[in-house]
Design a protein around this motif. Structure first.
Motif, PDB file in Angstrom:
ATOM      1  N   GLY A 164       0.829  -1.192   0.000  1.00 11.32           N
ATOM      2  CA  GLY A 164       0.000   0.000   0.000  1.00 11.32           C
ATOM      3  C   GLY A 164       0.866   1.245   0.000  1.00 11.32           C
ATOM      4  N   HIS A 216      -4.834  -3.025   0.135  1.00  4.49           N
ATOM      5  CA  HIS A 216      -5.137  -2.173  -1.003  1.00  4.49           C
ATOM      6  C   HIS A 216      -4.609  -2.751  -2.310  1.00  4.49           C
ATOM      7  CE1 HIS A 216      -5.861   1.382  -3.363  1.00  4.49           C
ATOM      8  NE2 HIS A 216      -4.572   1.503  -3.636  1.00  4.49           N
ATOM      9  N   TRP A 244     -12.086   2.728  -7.617  1.00  3.53           N
ATOM     10  CA  TRP A 244     -10.872   2.028  -7.998  1.00  3.53           C
ATOM     11  C   TRP A 244     -11.037   1.286  -9.316  1.00  3.53           C
ATOM     12  CZ3 TRP A 244      -6.777   3.911  -6.187  1.00  3.53           C
ATOM     13  CH2 TRP A 244      -6.731   4.435  -4.898  1.00  3.53           C
ATOM     14  N   PRO A 255      -3.361   4.431  -1.390  1.00  6.27           N
ATOM     15  CA  PRO A 255      -4.780   4.321  -1.059  1.00  6.27           C
ATOM     16  C   PRO A 255      -5.409   5.666  -0.737  1.00  6.27           C
ATOM     17  CG  PRO A 255      -3.433   3.513   0.751  1.00  6.27           C
ATOM     18  CD  PRO A 255      -2.497   3.764  -0.391  1.00  6.27           C
TER      19      PRO A 255
END
Length: 388
Positions: free
Chosen positions: A238, A278, A322, A355
């Motif tokens: 992440g 993530h 996303w 993230p």
């Protein structure tokens, strides 16, 4: 500080990402522990049995000394666990109990090599939280994550028999691996690892990620690895998980994949990915988009598979965001990537590893309202994939 005369204190400048000052700090703390051990062995032993330790213990001294890495962990954790594998139930609850537990571990003179060999031979008589962390640390350090998990699971099954709990053991080896990668251990020892990661001494850390129902009352959790239902496991890949060993905090972390994309997608579909975080979500989205596309209901199918895998952690607005950003990244590079590793290393896509990127488009309030239904960005629009 000059007015503090009932505790030994020391100020040492440190920089955890590159390791500056850590050896000096740990050397000093090690000396203090030895002094305290010699002068207070009897009082500490009796206090430990009663679940109480005076504020002048070695860990409390480290608090006064301003050892930030130890303070943040030791003071943030709560009482020792009462889970099925814990052998530390006698320690009192609260910070004093945790200090007593940490001190007792630091003072132990157990032969780590002998403990590991007994584990490998299936002759380890005590499988408490300390040995669980120790064996995990030794195996990860020597064999790498993938082989360590195999050896750890095989050995623990032989020792615990029907009491073996797959999700619990996976959680702890994951946390040990995660902590090992993000901290520089100048002592190179298990005690040095504990001093840098005191939060792991608290075996109730598990319950920050899982509810009691999900971890203890769910039969699937014992037979196979199930994902947390409170918050995702920390990910090495992440945006905040930058490698502490290379000191490049302004660069995206190196992406290392143990599974090929096809194997990963199969495990993700079964809700059994090797880790969760993530980067795992990004990889799943990229693979699902390759499989389903975005047209003719493809996005809806991607949504459905994400929701099935994430269960109670599924966030509709975040998922759509996303999906949109992965699609935009792919379009920016001409959709030429043959695998996810190639995709995420591309200059157009590296930013996706952060993230916090979503907070440039949504406020906290907007995300809070978008859990169960899609919300448009309230700060700035998402990039247009069609225009790209």
């Amino acid at each position: 500080l000059l007015k503090i005369r009932n505790r030994t204190w020391h100020i040492q400048g440190t920089c955890a990402p590159v390791g500056d000052g850590l050896r000096e700090s740990l050397d000093w703390l090690s000396k203090i522990v030895k002094v305290k051990k010699q002068s207070r062995m009897e009082s500490v032993a009796s206090a430990f049995a009663a679940g109480k330790v005076a504020a002048g213990s070695a860990v409390a001294s480290a608090v006064s000394a301003g050892s930030t890495a130890i303070v943040s962990g030791a003071r943030s954790v709560v009482a020792p666990s009462e889970d099925k594998q814990s052998a530390d139930k006698s320690v009192g609850r609260g910070s004093e109990g945790m200090e007593a537990l940490m001190l007792s571990w630091l003072e132990d003179v157990d032969d780590e090599e002998a403990t590991l060999q007994q584990f490998i031979d299936g002759k380890l008589k005590q499988w408490g939280h300390k040995n669980r962390l120790l064996v995990s640390w030794l195996l990860v350090r020597r064999n790498g994550r993938k082989e360590a998990i195999r050896l750890l699971f095989d050995g623990a099954r032989g020792i615990l028999g029907d009491s073996f709990h797959e999700t619990t053991l996976y959680f702890w080896v994951h946390m040990v691996h995660y902590a090992s990668e993000l901290t520089t251990n100048p002592l190179g020892s298990f005690k040095g690892f504990l001093l840098l990661n005191p939060q792991l001494v608290n075996s109730d850390l598990l319950l920050e990620y899982y509810t009691q129902e999900a971890i203890w009352q769910n039969p699937d959790a014992q037979a196979q690895v199930v994902m947390p239902d409170k918050k995702p496991l920390p990910s090495l890949l992440g945006g905040a998980a930058v490698s502490a060993k290379n000191g490049t905090s302004d660069q995206p972390p190196e992406v290392v994949h143990e599974l090929c994309d096809e194997e990963f997608l199969e495990l993700f579909s079964q809700r059994k990915p090797p880790s969760w975080g993530h980067e795992t979500k990004l990889r799943a989205i990229w693979l699902l988009l390759r499989l389903e596309g975005r047209r003719q209901g493809g996005t809806s199918r991607v949504f459905k598979k994400l929701q099935q895998a994430e269960a109670g952690m599924h966030h509709i607005t975040e998922s759509y965001f996303w999906i949109q950003m992965v699609s935009y990244g792919g379009a920016s590079m001409g959709d030429t990537a043959e695998c996810f590793a190639e995709f995420i290393r591309h200059d157009s896509c590296k930013q996706l590893l952060d993230p916090g990127l979503i907070l440039k488009h949504y406020s906290d309030g907007g995300l809070a309202e978008g859990v169960a239904e899609f919300r448009l960005p309230d700060i700035k629009p998402m990039p247009n994939v069609v225009a790209k």
